[in-house]
Every structure is written in structure tokens, then in C-alpha cells.
Motif scaffolding. Structure first.
Motif: not given
Length: 227
Positions: A117, A159-160, A162-164, A166-167
Motif C-alpha cells: 500500500t 477515485v477508486g 484513493y479509496l483502496i 485508505i481501506a
């Protein structure tokens, strides 16, 4: 006369099912790691971490440190090669501790997930970090970060990505410390509520002690006078 052949005794269906369940349980059981192998693996990982750390800042590690650490791993991991010794040392410490297989696998998965990550986040943050150097990949995440970012951007978009990130950053500590969100929430609420109770707690008034009954003495002199 021909002898009659006796049929073998028939096994009940229940016994057959119990035998199959015992076999499947034995297959499912994972062998516990050997303490000697854990010690050897942990010490080896710590030595590799120290070797990688020295190779990043010195040329005294020979051809292995130059070509593998500085050239190959830097091209593959980017700036991740500088924090690679930290993650390798964390793996070594985790392996040296006596843990069961599930907890060991969970902690190793958490460290690995956090490392990749970081590489992808570095590639997203600085895609031209090594632009002054000659090479096909100039991003801070190296070749692996370039592949991760490109594959996720094609599937879920920017956008996905950045979400990945964060998750994955939130999931990795949960795997490493072997806790759940419910445990964290219970711990936080317990701390907050306990603090509020201690602040708002007022001293209770002390209960009054009941007065002792007064003992009246009988005048024996008057009674003896009447008699």
C-alpha cells in the motif's frame, strides 16, 4: 459339500461418517511451526534487514548490495527500498515470537499489505520522482507501484485508487494487531465513559449513624423501701 464363505462384518453408517470426519480433521489441521525453524527464519530476516539497510547508504556490501539492492530492488520498489529493512525487521520479530499459525499468518499478511500500500501510494503521490534518472519507470513506487496503480486505475478509476489505499491502510493494522473494529470501538467508548464517570462522580453524603438507645437504670432503693 461346499463351505459357505462368511461375509465380512458390516460397518455401520455412523462409524463410516465418524471415520471420514476424523480424516478430514487431520487434513485440515495445520502443523505447528517448529521453534527451531522459527528462530532460524527470524534471525535470517533480521540479518537481511541489516544488510539491506547498510546497502542503501553504503557501498561496502559488495556486488550483491549494489546490483540487487541498489539496482534491482530500487527499480522494482522505488523509494520502498529505503523502508524495506524496517518491514523485513518487523517480519523477523513477528516470526521470532512464539505464535500460532493463524496469528502468524495474519500478522505477516498485515505487514505485506501495508508495504505494498505504501508503494502504490508513493506512486500515486509522485509519478515522476526518478525523472532525472534514465529508466523506463520514473515513479516513486517503482515497477510494482506502476503496475498496481495502472491496474487499479483501469478497473476502478482514480477515485477508486484513493479509496483502496485508505481501506488497505485501515485493514493492515487490524491484521497485524489481530483486533476488530468492535474491539476498538468498545475500548474507545469504555475509555470515554469511564473518564466521564470519574469526572462527574460526586462524593456521596455519609449515612448518619443511629443513636444508641439510652439505658435507664431502675431505682432499686425505692422498690426495696416499698417492700
Amino acid at each position: 459339500m461346499s463351505e459357505k464363505v462368511k461375509a465380512p462384518p458390516r460397518i455401520n453408517d455412523r462409524d463410516e461418517n465418524e471415520g471420514e470426519e476424523s480424516v478430514t480433521r487431520r487434513r485440515r489441521r495445520k502443523p505447528e511451526p517448529s521453534p527451531i525453524r522459527q528462530d532460524i527464519a527470524g534471525i535470517t530476516l533480521l540479518v537481511l534487514a541489516l544488510f539491506a539497510l547498510i546497502s542503501n547508504f553504503s557501498s561496502s556490501t559488495g556486488l550483491v548490495g549494489f546490483y540487487i539492492i541498489k539496482m534491482l530492488l530500487r527499480a522494482m520498489l522505488g523509494i520502498g527500498v529505503y523502508i524495506l529493512p524496517i518491514f523485513i525487521a518487523m517480519l523477523g520479530i513477528v516470526v521470532l515470537k512464539r505464535q500460532d499459525v493463524r496469528r502468524l499468518n495474519a500478522r505477516i499478511s498485515g505487514i505485506t499489505l501495508l508495504f505494498f500500500t505504501f508503494i502504490m501510494a508513493a506512486q500515486v503521490y509522485s509519478a515522476a520522482y526518478f525523472s532525472r534518472m534514465s529508466g523506463p519507470v520514473t515513479g516513486a513506487g517503482g515497477l510494482i507501484g506502476y503496475i498496481l496503480r495502472g491496474s487499479f486505475e483501469r478497473t476502478v478509476g482514480s477515485v477508486g485508487v484513493y479509496l483502496i489505499i485508505i481501506a488497505a491502510t485501515a485493514v493492515a493494522p487490524l491484521l497485524y494487531f489481530n483486533v476488530s473494529l468492535n474491539d476498538i470501538w468498545a475500548w474507545v467508548t469504555g475509555k470515554l465513559f469511564n473518564r466521564k464517570l470519574t469526572v462527574r462522580r460526586m462524593p456521596l453524603p455519609k449515612p448518619k449513624r443511629p443513636e444508641a438507645p439510652v439505658a435507664y437504670m431502675q431505682d432499686t432503693s425505692v422498690a426495696s423501701h416499698i417492700e
